[in-house]
Design an enzyme around this catalytic site. Structure first.
Site, PDB file in Angstrom:
ATOM      1  CG  ASP A 175     101.125  34.176  48.968  1.00 33.72           C
ATOM      2  OD1 ASP A 175     100.648  34.646  50.016  1.00 33.72           O
ATOM      3  OD2 ASP A 175     102.316  34.301  48.652  1.00 33.72           O
ATOM      4  CD  GLU A 272      94.029  52.369  60.490  1.00 36.19           C
ATOM      5  OE1 GLU A 272      94.748  52.240  61.512  1.00 36.19           O
ATOM      6  OE2 GLU A 272      93.696  51.427  59.772  1.00 36.19           O
ATOM      7  CG  HIS A 290      94.465  48.815  62.816  1.00 39.31           C
ATOM      8  ND1 HIS A 290      95.269  49.558  62.004  1.00 39.31           N
ATOM      9  CD2 HIS A 290      95.038  47.572  62.850  1.00 39.31           C
ATOM     10  CE1 HIS A 290      96.274  48.820  61.551  1.00 39.31           C
ATOM     11  NE2 HIS A 290      96.150  47.606  62.059  1.00 39.31           N
ATOM     12  CB  ILE A 291      90.542  45.774  67.351  1.00 39.28           C
ATOM     13  CG1 ILE A 291      89.300  45.304  66.582  1.00 39.28           C
ATOM     14  CG2 ILE A 291      90.355  47.182  67.885  1.00 39.28           C
ATOM     15  CD1 ILE A 291      88.074  45.086  67.467  1.00 39.28           C
TER      16      ILE A 291
END
Length: 318
Positions: A175, A272, A290-291
């Protein structure tokens, strides 16, 4: 009375909360090209991924006081410009974390056992080539004992790590701004244990991991491109449930076709809602539209969190 347009919908519980607080909530979808005119009738708008709230729209709707995003990323909103214009912007970063993390493992289990290809071929060939298919899918592997590299160790990355630990996996994390040094795992019977987070550099995560999961914000440049694929273990797997554009899709296809990458799981895409055909038809790619946050539980949490933020905001202005 505050008029709010929930243009990409809102969970019924969140809608009820807003209405009980005196808001008028309209869930009628307004196409993007009609928003400059029709949004002027509202004081606030909530969106998900579909609706974009850019500088031009903000300028055309001086009545707008608040923009709410039901989800984590706000790359479909010009956030800083909105704030400069005195428009508040809120999102719900915590509400969907568990749902997205579970989808990551849906893709991982699918990839290591060839389910994406088996589900395509069994209905067509299962009655005549059953044994051939059985032989083709007989070299699956287990997740237990393998290493997952998590790029982006925010809320979703941490939830992904918790599931991985529960499955007996090793976790490497990267990160840009690491903020958590250990994770609390809840075991059977409510027993809690703390597990230290093993951070390392991005390239090392990529090189040492059997599977890589992306949990990074939108970037103008891919986080995983041709260079990164060459660093991966041969036969690694990649899952992207973060944002389209974070993986170079052409380089991904090359890595899959060469065998450098064993499989990929994609919930997000560059274009998309019209992903490129090569991705949709590839036998080594597990696909979802995209769920990541689209579970009943997550949508209720998102609706409640967003409604609470909106109600509190306007209370402070009253």
């Amino acid at each position: 009375m505050i008029k709010l347009l929930a243009n990409d919908g809102i969970d019924p519980v969140g809608k009820q909360m807003l209405e009980a607080a005196g808001f008028t909530v309209d869930t009628t979808f307004i196409p993007q090209d009609e928003l400059p005119v029709k949004l002027q009738a509202y004081d606030a708008i909530t969106v998900r991924s579909a609706t974009k709230v850019r500088k031009a729209l903000i300028d055309q709707c001086p009545n707008l006081k608040l923009i709410g995003r039901g989800g984590v990323g706000v790359d479909n909103i010009d956030v800083e410009y909105a704030k400069e214009k005195g428009v508040a912007v809120y999102n719900t970063p915590a509400a969907s974390s568990a749902s997205v993390a579970e989808l990551v493992f849906g893709h991982l289990f699918t990839g290591v056992r060839f389910l994406q290809d088996a589900n395509r071929k069994m209905p067509v060939e299962g009655d005549t080539k059953f044994n051939d298919l059985k032989k083709a899918y007989a070299k699956g592997i287990e997740l237990r004992g393998k290493t997952i590299g998590i790029l982006g160790f925010g809320r979703i990355g941490r939830e992904t790590a918790k599931i991985a630990y529960g499955l007996g996996m090793e976790v490497l994390a990267f990160d840009v701004h690491p903020s958590v040094t250990e994770l609390e795992l809840v075991l059977g019977g409510g027993v809690k244990v703390n597990v230290p987070v093993q951070y390392t550099e991005k390239d090392e995560v990529i090189a040492k991991s059997d599977f890589i999961s992306l949990h990074v914000p939108y970037s103008h440049e891919p986080v995983i491109g041709a260079r990164e694929f060459t660093l991966m273990k041969k036969g690694a797997g990649l899952v992207n449930c973060s944002r389209g554009g974070t993986v170079d899709e052409s380089a991904l296809l090359d890595a899959l076709n060469s065998g450098q990458l064993a499989f990929a799981g994609l919930d997000v895409f560059d274009n998309e809602p019209t992903p490129r055909a090569e991705l949709l038809q590839h036998a080594k790619i597990s696909l979802t539209p995209h769920i990541g946050a689209s579970t009943n539980e997550a949508q209720e949490r998102i609706g409640v969190e967003l409604a609470t933020l909106i109600i509190n905001h306007f209370k402070q202005l009253a």
